[in-house]
Structures are given as C-alpha cells and as structure tokens.
Write a protein that holds these residues in place. Structure first.
Motif, PDB file in Angstrom:
ATOM      1  N   GLU A  16      -5.655  -0.031  -7.862  1.00  0.00           N
ATOM      2  CA  GLU A  16      -5.644   1.403  -8.164  1.00  0.00           C
ATOM      3  C   GLU A  16      -6.309   2.251  -7.085  1.00  0.00           C
ATOM      4  OE1 GLU A  16      -6.972   2.238 -12.103  1.00  0.00           O
ATOM      5  OE2 GLU A  16      -5.534   0.889 -13.051  1.00  0.00           O
ATOM      6  N   ALA A  17      -6.808   1.643  -6.039  1.00  0.00           N
ATOM      7  CA  ALA A  17      -7.363   2.407  -4.916  1.00  0.00           C
ATOM      8  C   ALA A  17      -6.240   2.830  -3.988  1.00  0.00           C
ATOM      9  CB  ALA A  17      -8.380   1.557  -4.159  1.00  0.00           C
ATOM     10  N   PRO A  18      -6.457   3.880  -3.186  1.00  0.00           N
ATOM     11  CA  PRO A  18      -5.454   4.265  -2.190  1.00  0.00           C
ATOM     12  C   PRO A  18      -5.535   3.342  -0.976  1.00  0.00           C
ATOM     13  CG  PRO A  18      -7.346   5.699  -2.030  1.00  0.00           C
ATOM     14  CD  PRO A  18      -7.598   4.805  -3.205  1.00  0.00           C
ATOM     15  N   ASN A  61       8.989   2.444  -4.669  1.00  0.00           N
ATOM     16  CA  ASN A  61       7.828   1.899  -5.371  1.00  0.00           C
ATOM     17  C   ASN A  61       6.521   2.581  -4.974  1.00  0.00           C
ATOM     18  OD1 ASN A  61       7.796   0.856  -2.822  1.00  0.00           O
ATOM     19  ND2 ASN A  61       7.468  -1.268  -3.414  1.00  0.00           N
ATOM     20  N   GLY A  62       6.610   3.840  -4.559  1.00  0.00           N
ATOM     21  CA  GLY A  62       5.399   4.631  -4.391  1.00  0.00           C
ATOM     22  C   GLY A  62       4.800   4.682  -3.003  1.00  0.00           C
ATOM     23  N   PHE A  63       5.329   3.934  -2.061  1.00  0.00           N
ATOM     24  CA  PHE A  63       4.843   4.006  -0.687  1.00  0.00           C
ATOM     25  C   PHE A  63       5.468   5.205   0.024  1.00  0.00           C
ATOM     26  CE2 PHE A  63       2.303   0.286   0.159  1.00  0.00           C
ATOM     27  CZ  PHE A  63       2.696  -0.635  -0.806  1.00  0.00           C
ATOM     28  N   GLU A  64       4.768   5.734   0.998  1.00  0.00           N
ATOM     29  CA  GLU A  64       5.309   6.779   1.841  1.00  0.00           C
ATOM     30  C   GLU A  64       4.772   6.594   3.259  1.00  0.00           C
ATOM     31  OE1 GLU A  64       3.884  10.442   0.066  1.00  0.00           O
ATOM     32  OE2 GLU A  64       2.150  10.459   1.405  1.00  0.00           O
ATOM     33  N   ALA A  65       5.524   7.130   4.217  1.00  0.00           N
ATOM     34  CA  ALA A  65       5.095   7.068   5.612  1.00  0.00           C
ATOM     35  C   ALA A  65       5.474   8.379   6.283  1.00  0.00           C
ATOM     36  CB  ALA A  65       5.732   5.884   6.341  1.00  0.00           C
ATOM     37  N   GLU A  66       4.675   8.774   7.239  1.00  0.00           N
ATOM     38  CA  GLU A  66       4.933  10.013   7.941  1.00  0.00           C
ATOM     39  C   GLU A  66       5.098   9.767   9.426  1.00  0.00           C
ATOM     40  OE1 GLU A  66       2.230  13.185   7.134  1.00  0.00           O
ATOM     41  OE2 GLU A  66       3.631  14.681   7.925  1.00  0.00           O
ATOM     42  N   PHE A  67       6.210  10.212   9.953  1.00  0.00           N
ATOM     43  CA  PHE A  67       6.474  10.112  11.385  1.00  0.00           C
ATOM     44  C   PHE A  67       5.735  11.234  12.098  1.00  0.00           C
ATOM     45  CE2 PHE A  67       8.356   9.413  15.332  1.00  0.00           C
ATOM     46  CZ  PHE A  67       9.068  10.505  15.792  1.00  0.00           C
ATOM     47  N   SER A  80      -2.117   4.606  -4.996  1.00  0.00           N
ATOM     48  CA  SER A  80      -2.726   3.717  -5.979  1.00  0.00           C
ATOM     49  C   SER A  80      -1.994   2.376  -5.931  1.00  0.00           C
ATOM     50  CB  SER A  80      -2.629   4.333  -7.384  1.00  0.00           C
ATOM     51  OG  SER A  80      -3.115   3.446  -8.355  1.00  0.00           O
ATOM     52  N   VAL A  81      -2.684   1.337  -5.471  1.00  0.00           N
ATOM     53  CA  VAL A  81      -2.006   0.052  -5.283  1.00  0.00           C
ATOM     54  C   VAL A  81      -2.128  -0.833  -6.516  1.00  0.00           C
ATOM     55  CG1 VAL A  81      -2.246   0.055  -2.780  1.00  0.00           C
ATOM     56  CG2 VAL A  81      -4.065  -0.963  -4.191  1.00  0.00           C
ATOM     57  N   HIS A  82      -1.172  -1.778  -6.607  1.00  0.00           N
ATOM     58  CA  HIS A  82      -1.150  -2.758  -7.692  1.00  0.00           C
ATOM     59  C   HIS A  82      -1.318  -4.149  -7.111  1.00  0.00           C
ATOM     60  CE1 HIS A  82       0.199   0.460 -10.306  1.00  0.00           C
ATOM     61  NE2 HIS A  82       1.141   0.743  -9.429  1.00  0.00           N
ATOM     62  N   ILE A  83      -1.704  -5.074  -7.967  1.00  0.00           N
ATOM     63  CA  ILE A  83      -1.833  -6.472  -7.543  1.00  0.00           C
ATOM     64  C   ILE A  83      -0.543  -6.945  -6.881  1.00  0.00           C
ATOM     65  CG2 ILE A  83      -2.145  -8.851  -8.332  1.00  0.00           C
ATOM     66  CD1 ILE A  83      -4.699  -7.402  -8.541  1.00  0.00           C
ATOM     67  N   HIS A 115      -7.247  -6.666  -4.773  1.00  0.00           N
ATOM     68  CA  HIS A 115      -8.142  -7.401  -5.678  1.00  0.00           C
ATOM     69  C   HIS A 115      -8.251  -6.679  -7.030  1.00  0.00           C
ATOM     70  CE1 HIS A 115      -9.519 -10.022  -2.452  1.00  0.00           C
ATOM     71  NE2 HIS A 115      -9.636  -8.954  -1.689  1.00  0.00           N
ATOM     72  N   PRO A 116      -8.363  -7.468  -8.111  1.00  0.00           N
ATOM     73  CA  PRO A 116      -8.508  -6.840  -9.437  1.00  0.00           C
ATOM     74  C   PRO A 116      -9.871  -6.179  -9.599  1.00  0.00           C
ATOM     75  CG  PRO A 116      -8.620  -9.232  -9.600  1.00  0.00           C
ATOM     76  CD  PRO A 116      -8.262  -8.927  -8.175  1.00  0.00           C
TER      77      PRO A 116
END
Lengths: 116, 112
Positions: A16-18, A61-67, A80-83, A115-116
């Motif tokens: 859940e952290a960025p 799935n929630g990822f983004e990138a900026e050129f 917010s990341v998941h396991i 990590h959980p």
C-alpha cells in the motif's frame, strides 16, 4: 548508440506504499519507450508504452509513467502497491530510425519486492 | 488469442553441439525478435525477422543464426555451443516496430 539506465537494482517497499522505479535513457534520435514486467520463470509482459502524444501513460493495473524529454527520463510510478506487484521491471527503448531500428534496448532491470 | 509460443521449454546440450529453438508468433504478427537473457548480462537483442527477411542483428557471432518461415514462425540456431551460451532465450512478436512486443515464456538453454 542508445542506452537505458535503471537507477535502482532493487526496490523494497511495504504493501500500500507508493513506489517509483527510475529509468533514464540516452539516444541521438527520437525514441519510443516501454516498461515490461517479468514474473519468476516467465517471459516479459508489456506494462505500458510511450509512442507519441500525451507524455503521461497509464497501465490497466494502476501503474503510470511520464516521458520527460528534457530530463531523458521515463520513471514508473504506482501510488499504492500490492504483494502481487512483486516482480522484475524492465525499462526499454526503441529508436524511431537509424541502424538500430527494430531493436529494443533494455535496462538492467529493477527488482520490486513488496512486503506485507 | 494464442500468445507467442516457444519450444522446447528447456534444452540441455553439450558444449560443441548445435541447438535449435522454435517460436510461433501471435496470429497476424509478421515480425519476430529473439533476445538472450543471460545471468548478469541482462536482455540482449539477437535478431529481428520480418516478412521472412533478417532486418537487424545484434552483436553476436555468426554461429547464432535463424530464419523465418512463410507462416512467420521462426527458428534460432546456435552452433558450436559454448558454456556461456547458457541463458533464457526469449522470442517476441509484433506487427512491426515501434509497436510493443509480446514475448513468449522462453527456452532455457543449458550448455554442459
């Protein structure tokens, strides 16, 4: 010659952290940029790509990138990341022309461990 | 839609032998690419085939060769195998650059 540098070989984060995975590139011609993800014992899956137009690209799935052309960067972010995001991530570049046309140049990869 | 399929999944060869790896692209894709993923060396571009022709080649010796068949499937041949050829060989297909590639799951080649 073109090159891709992924600035972190490993990135550990809590669930859940960025997270931000950094990618810088070098090329003398116009480029197309990609992020791929590789899960253990599998091939690479395309996460997102920048070909032209809007400099902010998103995945399903929630990822983004900026050129960022001025900083020659294409950093990958997720608020917010998941396991299940634990995997190795590769930044890649393709030249819009020249002798290396058709070739993807990959960075060395960043292992993201959630990590959980 | 079937993805990119590679065979065999694993291959064990003796130094000096020849290895043949096969790849079937996604239906409709005319371009096939081969990459080597060796431990500590990352992903290295090997070959690009399109419409049956070799379009580009990476910095690999001539004993790495391949071909693309009329149905767009492809074969990678590695002659006179060396221990350092041990790696995961990935095949990808696309409609042609600059579109993102779709990768197969790879062939794990072990040279002993």
């Amino acid at each position: 010659a073109q090159s891709v540098t992924q600035l972190d070989s490993q990135v550990p984060v809590f669930e859940e952290a960025p997270v931000e995975l950094r990618c810088n590139y070098s090329s003398s011609v116009s480029v197309y940029l990609f992020w791929y993800v590789q899960y253990p014992n599998q091939g690479l899956q395309l996460l997102l790509k920048y070909l032209s137009g809007s400099t902010l690209v998103e995945s399903i799935n929630g990822f983004e990138a900026e050129f960022n052309k001025s900083q020659t960067s294409f950093h990958l972010r997720k608020p917010s990341v998941h396991i299940s995001d634990t995997a190795e991530y590769f930044c890649a570049l393709a030249n819009a022309g020249g002798t290396s046309y058709g070739k993807l140049t990959f960075g060395q990869g960043t292992i993201l461990t959630v990590h959980p | 839609e079937a993805g990119v399929t590679q065979s065999p999944t694993h291959l064990i060869k003796t130094r000096g032998q020849q290895a043949t790896l096969r790849c079937s692209p996604i239906s409709g894709h005319t371009s096939v690419y081969w990459y080597q993923q060796a431990l500590g060396l990352g992903l290295q571009f090997l070959l690009w085939y399109d419409e049956g022709e070799e379009r580009n080649r990476g910095n690999f010796p001539p004993r790495f060769s391949g071909r693309q068949f009329p149905n767009y499937s492809s074969e990678l041949n590695v002659n006179a195998l060396e221990l350092e050829d041990s790696a995961l060989y990935l095949c990808a297909s696309s409609l042609g650059p600059p579109f993102g590639y779709t990768f197969g799951s790879g062939t794990r080649l072990t040279v002993v």
